[in-house]
Write an enzyme that holds these catalytic residues in place. Structure first.
Site, short mmCIF file in Angstrom:
data_model
loop_
_atom_site.label_atom_id
_atom_site.label_comp_id
_atom_site.label_asym_id
_atom_site.label_seq_id
_atom_site.Cartn_x
_atom_site.Cartn_y
_atom_site.Cartn_z
N ASP A 198 47.92 35.09 42.04
CA ASP A 198 47.12 35.91 41.13
C ASP A 198 47.87 37.22 40.96
O ASP A 198 49.00 37.37 41.46
CB ASP A 198 45.69 36.11 41.67
CG ASP A 198 44.68 36.19 40.53
OD1 ASP A 198 44.83 37.10 39.69
OD2 ASP A 198 43.76 35.36 40.48
N HIS A 228 46.76 36.33 34.73
CA HIS A 228 46.68 36.53 36.18
C HIS A 228 48.05 36.34 36.84
O HIS A 228 48.12 35.84 37.97
CB HIS A 228 45.66 35.57 36.81
CG HIS A 228 44.23 35.97 36.53
ND1 HIS A 228 43.54 36.85 37.32
CD2 HIS A 228 43.37 35.61 35.54
CE1 HIS A 228 42.31 37.01 36.83
NE2 HIS A 228 42.18 36.28 35.75
N GLU A 277 40.89 33.89 31.64
CA GLU A 277 40.92 35.33 31.36
C GLU A 277 42.29 35.84 30.93
O GLU A 277 42.76 36.86 31.41
CB GLU A 277 40.47 36.10 32.61
CG GLU A 277 39.06 35.78 33.04
CD GLU A 277 38.61 36.56 34.25
OE1 GLU A 277 37.53 37.15 34.20
OE2 GLU A 277 39.34 36.58 35.27
C1 ACM Z 1 37.57 33.12 37.32
O1 ACM Z 1 36.61 33.47 38.02
N1 ACM Z 1 38.28 34.00 36.63
C2 ACM Z 1 37.93 31.72 37.21
#
Ligand code: ACM
Length: 766
Positions: free
Chosen positions: A190, A265, A332
């Protein structure tokens, strides 16, 4: 010497240990019988020697028995009683099911596959103590037929936001295995850390796994690593460690699904290899929730070199993880860099991609092609549906269930993991007295009551739901004990949701079994949350009068309360039925279990009582089904809203609020007010104005007053404003309140030109 040995042996054979049977997840069919089987020094554990793949399971159980009792089970019959493991075709129980028969003479576990035998063993272990007893062990006689409801029974752990050692991972796997989960979703990358050694790209871990140490600073206030600042906090798993963990998990029936979260991410990977981003700019590791402007966390999906990088990484990953599934994230993604990037724009023209969603979809499809060519399947978060889902992809539904429903309707497989109730980084109690959590409230009962099959799906579509999984994001979690606390006991509720047939589920019965597990957690030294001792206030009305029901999720507990503002305790009023709210009051309540006040602080709720409390509200445009608060009469339930949007507020998308209330008889009124919310970032704006009209007959209304909004729609502070109108007293039977929606989001707002929300909490009339 001889004498002492004899005495010890005698005392050993005289004592044996049995404990209440509390099996989680509850088996499909279970019958307890008279008597018990005793494991002592003569007991043997046998299996068909041709079944060498049972050897691990046999050592697993033998080691457990030895650890708690000092008894070594014989592998061949001596002169004692037998535990026997049998593989035999048994239709009903499938691959993972088992039959367990315990009588005073023998224990027999039968299954189609070693997986089932392992689960039979785990069931046996649940009947045994978890600390050293030095005594013979008793297992009550019983007959069990057992098999899971779902094939994906998962728990996720984020090791990027904080790194957890291989020991913690093994602890996590042990817990999953004990409660018959079969999937560990390992979130290995991440923005704040890349956690797996990749030989071809050593900087992923030499740079991407380390950041400035900001422990002690709130995540949301944690500044990025400064240039030249030592990066001493972090860690990663070597490939050898990861392989060892995969082996350890496999011996416990757990498949590890690794996740490398791309194309968003990805800040840690970009910090290690800046060519991966659109700007190619060098940056330092972020350490928490502060992302500087122009910080790059999205891969440049327009460049072939990025695909080559990912294929090289995945080639190494696939050699370590035998899992059929590889998780590629997809959530996201900040796609804005793609709009200005020449490589992305070129690719879009070449591939005829009409927008950035389609560009993301192209990226996911290309990753899927690569994985499929290597015999793997792609799974991603529900954003992979946007721009068109890849042909074979499996979808993990996290933003509620809608992504999962859409995917199942398109005949794609789905794992349900909705934020509510399956994000275990949210509170499970309190929040007073609880460790800081990410937000929200997902209690044990909410997890238990969750059904992974939404009612929107037909039986055919429901077949695409593989199961449910809870996610533990680690922004707020830095230690192993904190990990334990967040998952215990909620993962037990999920275990039962994933395994036990729906008609067999019963929360009160589950709760009692959890109490026995608490004793075992104490024996094992595990940290856990004792429960949610909040009182929930559910407003209602009868014959136009307000009342409130007080609820606790602790079966068998009592609720004591006060209405005069005093601190409640076991000497306050005992709740037994609903409480009438006949004047404005604050109710404070605590949960009492076995005579002990268990609530860390009292739960409390204020009620405002006025001329319209408890009356029906008729709307010209009904509130959105997403924001119904306590039901259609929420505006007269006596409960004022807070800054949170998901409770207390009725939301109207693009529409005005036009609410009419009929009084039981003609009354004189002189003041009407209503509360509204502004949350600019959530597209929620105060009304342009509010107007009150009155009528005697419900047909002919005349205006009693109007008030304009004096706060700009551009105001970004969260705020609640009461719009109040005073007028000289008028007798009336009907009151109509109109609040004018802003209509559309204002210029410069991210939702410019799209419907604005209007949120109202209460109409108050004097
Ligand atoms: C997430 O909680 N962004 C998958």
């Amino acid at each position: 010497m001889k004498k002492i040995f004899l005495i010890l042996f005698l005392s050993f054979s005289l004592h044996s240990i049995a404990q209440p049977v509390a099996i989680i997840p509850k088996p499909v069919k279970m019958e307890l019988k008279e008597g018990s089987f005793t494991i002592d020094r003569n007991t043997s554990l046998e299996f068909d020697s041709k079944l060498s793949n049972l050897r691990n399971t046999v050592s697993f159980f033998s080691n457990f028995v030895n650890d708690v009792s000092g008894i070594r089970l014989h592998q061949h019959w001596k002169n004692g009683k037998k535990i026997y493991l049998k593989i035999r075709k048994e239709k009903v129980i499938g691959d993972e099911g088992y039959l367990l028969s315990v009588t005073p003479q023998s224990i027999v576990i039968t299954a189609n596959d070693p997986k089932g035998i392992f689960y039979g063993i785990q069931t046996l272990i649940q009947t045994l103590p978890k600390e050293r007893t030095n005594a013979a062990l008793q297992i009550p006689s019983m007959e069990i037929t057992d098999y899971p409801r779902f094939q994906w029974r998962g728990m996720h752990l984020d090791v990027s936001r904080h790194f957890f050692t291989p020991n913690t991972i093994r602890m996590y796997i042990d817990l999953l295995s004990a409660y018959k989960f079969n999937t560990f979703h390992w979130h290995l990358s991440d923005d704040q850390g890349w956690r797996l050694e990749i030989k071809k790209y050593p900087k992923l871990t030499s740079v991407g796994a380390w950041r400035a140490d900001r422990r002690g600073i709130l995540w949301s206030q944690s500044q990025p690593t400064q240039p030249g600042e030592p990066t001493t906090y972090g860690g990663f798993y070597t490939q050898e460690q990861a392989r060892e963990i995969v082996r350890y998990a496999a011996e416990r029936n757990i498949t590890i699904v690794p996740e490398f979260d791309v194309p968003g991410h990805s800040a840690a990977a970009i910090t290690a290899y800046p060519f991966l981003s659109c700007s190619g700019k060098q940056q330092t590791m972020i350490t928490g929730g502060i992302y500087p402007k122009d910080y790059e966390s999205t891969l440049d999906v327009g460049k072939d070199s990025v695909y080559t990088f990912l294929e090289n990484v995945l080639t190494e990953v696939m050699k370590i993880f035998p899992s059929k599934y590889i998780h590629i994230g997809g959530d996201e993604v900040d796609k804005s860099p793609w709009a200005k990037d020449s490589a992305c724009q070129r690719l879009m023209r070449k591939e005829n991609l009409k927008d950035l969603d389609e560009l993301q979809s192209y990226f996911i499809r290309r990753m899927e092609k690569f994985l499929n060519a290597h015999g793997k399947k792609l799974i991603g978060w529900d954003e992979i549906l946007e721009g068109g889902v890849a042909p074979e992809a499996t979808v993990m539904s996290w933003r509620g269930e809608s992504g999962g429903i859409a995917a199942a309707k398109q005949h794609h497989y789905v794992v349900m993991t909705p934020g509510e109730p399956l994000y275990f980084d949210h509170y499970q109690a309190g929040p007073e007295g609880e460790p800081l959590a990410f937000g929200g409230m997902n209690t044990l009962k909410m997890v238990y009551d969750y059904n992974p099959v939404p009612k929107e799906l037909s039986p055919d579509e429901a077949k695409y739901i593989l199961g449910a999984q809870a996610n533990l994001w680690a922004e707020m979690i830095q230690s192993e004990t904190h990990v334990e606390y967040m998952i215990l006991p909620r993962m037990l509720a999920l275990a039962e949701t994933d395994w036990t047939p729906l008609p067999e589920k019963n929360y009160d019965d589950f709760y009692n079994r959890v109490q026995q597990k608490f004793r075992e957690f104490d024996q094992e030294g595990l940290t856990y949350c004792e429960g949610n001792f909040n009182v929930t206030f559910v407003p209602g009305s009868r014959n136009g009068k307000l009342n409130v029901t007080l609820q606790s999720e602790i079966p068998g507990a009592q609720i004591y309360y006060t209405t005069d503002g005093s601190y409640p305790g076991a000497g306050s009023i005992l709740y037994n039925g609903s409480v009438n709210i006949d004047s404005s009051m604050k109710i404070r309540a605590v949960v009492v279990q076995n005579g002990i006040v268990k609530s860390k602080v009292p739960s409390q709720q204020s009620f405002v009582v006025d001329k319209v409390s408890g009356l029906n509200v008729n709307y010209q445009f009904p509130p959105s089904t997403q924001y119904m608060a306590n039901g259609i009469n929420s505006l007269t339930d006596g409960i004022r809203g807070t800054l949170a949007v998901n409770k207390y507020w009725h939301g109207f998308a693009g529409n005005d609020m036009i609410a009419t209330i009929e009084l039981p008889e003609t009354e004189t009124i002189h003041e009407v007010s209503a509360g509204f919310l502004q949350r600019y970032s959530d597209w929620i704006f105060l009304p342009q104005w509010m107007k009150v009209e009155v009528s005697d007959d419900g047909q002919n209304f005349h205006e009693a007053g109007k008030v304009k909004n004096d706060i700009s729609p551009e105001e970004m502070q969260l705020l609640i404003k009461d719009f109040k109108i005073d007028f000289s007293s008028v007798p009336c039977r009907y009151i109509r309140v109109t609040a004018k929606n802003l209509g559309v989001c204002p210029p410069g707002h991210p939702g410019e030109g799209k419907p604005a929300w209007l949120f109202a909490d209460e109409i108050v009339v004097y």
